[in-house]
Motif scaffolding. Structure first.
Motif, PDB file in Angstrom:
ATOM      1  N   ASP A 124      73.046   0.325  55.127  1.00  0.00           N
ATOM      2  CA  ASP A 124      72.193   0.522  56.298  1.00  0.00           C
ATOM      3  C   ASP A 124      72.045   2.038  56.529  1.00  0.00           C
ATOM      4  N   GLN A 125      70.876   2.549  56.176  1.00  0.00           N
ATOM      5  CA  GLN A 125      70.604   3.994  56.246  1.00  0.00           C
ATOM      6  C   GLN A 125      70.931   4.574  57.617  1.00  0.00           C
ATOM      7  N   LYS A 126      70.391   3.893  58.635  1.00  0.00           N
ATOM      8  CA  LYS A 126      70.511   4.430  59.982  1.00  0.00           C
ATOM      9  C   LYS A 126      71.997   4.524  60.390  1.00  0.00           C
ATOM     10  N   ALA A 127      72.717   3.425  60.103  1.00  0.00           N
ATOM     11  CA  ALA A 127      74.129   3.364  60.495  1.00  0.00           C
ATOM     12  C   ALA A 127      74.957   4.380  59.700  1.00  0.00           C
ATOM     13  N   ALA A 128      74.669   4.502  58.403  1.00  0.00           N
ATOM     14  CA  ALA A 128      75.443   5.429  57.566  1.00  0.00           C
ATOM     15  C   ALA A 128      75.171   6.879  57.985  1.00  0.00           C
ATOM     16  N   ARG A 129      73.924   7.179  58.283  1.00  0.00           N
ATOM     17  CA  ARG A 129      73.578   8.539  58.734  1.00  0.00           C
ATOM     18  C   ARG A 129      74.336   8.894  60.003  1.00  0.00           C
ATOM     19  N   LYS A 130      74.466   7.882  60.867  1.00  0.00           N
ATOM     20  CA  LYS A 130      75.159   8.107  62.140  1.00  0.00           C
ATOM     21  C   LYS A 130      76.650   8.396  61.885  1.00  0.00           C
ATOM     22  N   VAL A 131      77.263   7.573  61.037  1.00  0.00           N
ATOM     23  CA  VAL A 131      78.690   7.770  60.722  1.00  0.00           C
ATOM     24  C   VAL A 131      78.920   9.168  60.134  1.00  0.00           C
ATOM     25  N   LEU A 132      78.013   9.556  59.219  1.00  0.00           N
ATOM     26  CA  LEU A 132      78.186  10.825  58.497  1.00  0.00           C
ATOM     27  C   LEU A 132      77.656  12.032  59.272  1.00  0.00           C
ATOM     28  N   GLU A 133      77.006  11.753  60.388  1.00  0.00           N
ATOM     29  CA  GLU A 133      76.397  12.808  61.217  1.00  0.00           C
ATOM     30  C   GLU A 133      75.412  13.651  60.410  1.00  0.00           C
ATOM     31  N   VAL A 134      74.551  12.964  59.666  1.00  0.00           N
ATOM     32  CA  VAL A 134      73.521  13.648  58.872  1.00  0.00           C
ATOM     33  C   VAL A 134      72.402  14.090  59.820  1.00  0.00           C
ATOM     34  N   PRO A 135      72.122  15.388  59.882  1.00  0.00           N
ATOM     35  CA  PRO A 135      71.089  15.854  60.823  1.00  0.00           C
ATOM     36  C   PRO A 135      69.690  15.387  60.409  1.00  0.00           C
ATOM     37  N   GLU A 136      68.809  15.319  61.365  1.00  0.00           N
ATOM     38  CA  GLU A 136      67.418  14.952  61.091  1.00  0.00           C
ATOM     39  C   GLU A 136      66.830  15.942  60.089  1.00  0.00           C
ATOM     40  N   GLY A 137      65.977  15.453  59.213  1.00  0.00           N
ATOM     41  CA  GLY A 137      65.369  16.320  58.202  1.00  0.00           C
ATOM     42  C   GLY A 137      66.090  16.222  56.866  1.00  0.00           C
ATOM     43  N   TYR A 138      67.357  15.900  56.897  1.00  0.00           N
ATOM     44  CA  TYR A 138      68.103  15.684  55.653  1.00  0.00           C
ATOM     45  C   TYR A 138      67.924  14.244  55.197  1.00  0.00           C
ATOM     46  N   GLU A 139      67.955  14.043  53.891  1.00  0.00           N
ATOM     47  CA  GLU A 139      67.795  12.705  53.324  1.00  0.00           C
ATOM     48  C   GLU A 139      69.126  12.251  52.717  1.00  0.00           C
ATOM     49  N   LEU A 140      69.535  11.072  53.100  1.00  0.00           N
ATOM     50  CA  LEU A 140      70.747  10.483  52.528  1.00  0.00           C
ATOM     51  C   LEU A 140      70.294   9.627  51.354  1.00  0.00           C
ATOM     52  N   LEU A 141      70.524  10.111  50.127  1.00  0.00           N
ATOM     53  CA  LEU A 141      69.932   9.454  48.953  1.00  0.00           C
ATOM     54  C   LEU A 141      70.744   8.268  48.473  1.00  0.00           C
ATOM     55  N   THR A 142      72.038   8.427  48.415  1.00  0.00           N
ATOM     56  CA  THR A 142      72.871   7.356  47.867  1.00  0.00           C
ATOM     57  C   THR A 142      74.324   7.554  48.299  1.00  0.00           C
ATOM     58  N   LEU A 143      75.076   6.503  48.192  1.00  0.00           N
ATOM     59  CA  LEU A 143      76.529   6.593  48.384  1.00  0.00           C
ATOM     60  C   LEU A 143      77.164   6.311  47.026  1.00  0.00           C
ATOM     61  N   ILE A 144      78.116   7.122  46.651  1.00  0.00           N
ATOM     62  CA  ILE A 144      78.825   6.864  45.388  1.00  0.00           C
ATOM     63  C   ILE A 144      80.204   6.312  45.720  1.00  0.00           C
TER      64      ILE A 144
END
Ligand SMILES: Cc1cc2nc3c(=O)[nH]c(=O)nc-3n(C[C@H](O)[C@H](O)[C@H](O)COP(=O)(O)O)c2cc1C
Length: 185
Positions: A124-144
């Motif tokens: 879940d992109q939205k949830a993972a971005r929230k956990v990782l605190e990825v700022p807007e504008g950055y793209e979360l491409l994949t989880l390894i």
């Protein structure tokens, strides 16, 4: 290990055992990725390494159902980039290409270190971005997903058990490699 052997051994296995991921291991992985080429040496890749603990539990909670096997991960590396970090021209942006190459080196290094790696897009992109605190504008491409390979396949679905023992088929070289000019479909 010779490079050919590392490339051959890298597989997206799913049967995992836990293992300790040390600071030195994380440094070795990040260093391998950092040696990758990039447009104008822009190095647009960013990685967040999440080891055992409440943060990893939260991140693993964002995985899609089909990635049930990854819940045993000992570490997850999030691959992050943004277009502004790399060359951009009318034909397109290069941040995905360059970040993908760096991730490839990281996967090979991990394989050489005897680690199991498995990139996933099923979360879940939205949830993972929230956990990782990825700022807007950055793209979360994949989880390894990282762990130690296990030979105990009993926790895997039948389909995944089969994929564990047989490398997913590759396209014939005639479909992907051409001489002199493009001859693909
Ligand atoms: C961007 C990307 C996303 C992927 N997402 C998933 C995923 O969500 N779940 C999964 O089980 N495998 C996932 N995979 C693994 C691929 O299925 C796997 O790499 C492919 O079948 C080739 O197998 P191999 O890596 O063992 O050679 C993903 C791989 C990549 C590169």
């Amino acid at each position: 290990m010779e490079l050919d052997e590392v490339m051959e051994q890298r597989r997206s296995f799913r049967a995992l055992d836990g293992m300790e991921m040390t600071d030195d291991m994380v440094t070795d992985l990040a260093e391998a990725a950092s040696l990758s080429p990039s447009c104008a040496n822009n190095q647009p890749w960013r990685f967040v390494f999440v080891r055992k603990g409440p943060q990893l539990d939260l991140l693993l909670g964002t995985l899609s159902g089909g990635n049930y096997w990854a819940r045993k991960a000992s570490m997850v590396a999030a691959v992050i980039t943004k277009p502004e970090l790399d060359c951009r021209n009318e034909e397109g942006d290069y941040h995905w290409f360059d970040t993908g190459m760096a991730t490839g080196l990281l996967l090979l290094k991990a394989t050489e270190m005897g680690l199991l790696t498995h990139p996933i897009a099923g979360f879940d992109q939205k949830a993972a971005r929230k956990v990782l605190e990825v700022p807007e504008g950055y793209e979360l491409l994949t989880l390894i997903i990282f762990g130690k390979r296990s030979m105990d396949l009993s926790g895997l679905s039948e389909k995944h058990q089969k994929q564990e023992t047989t490398r997913p088929e590759r396209l014939p070289l005639e479909k992907i490699a051409f001489m002199e000019r493009f001859q693909g479909e």
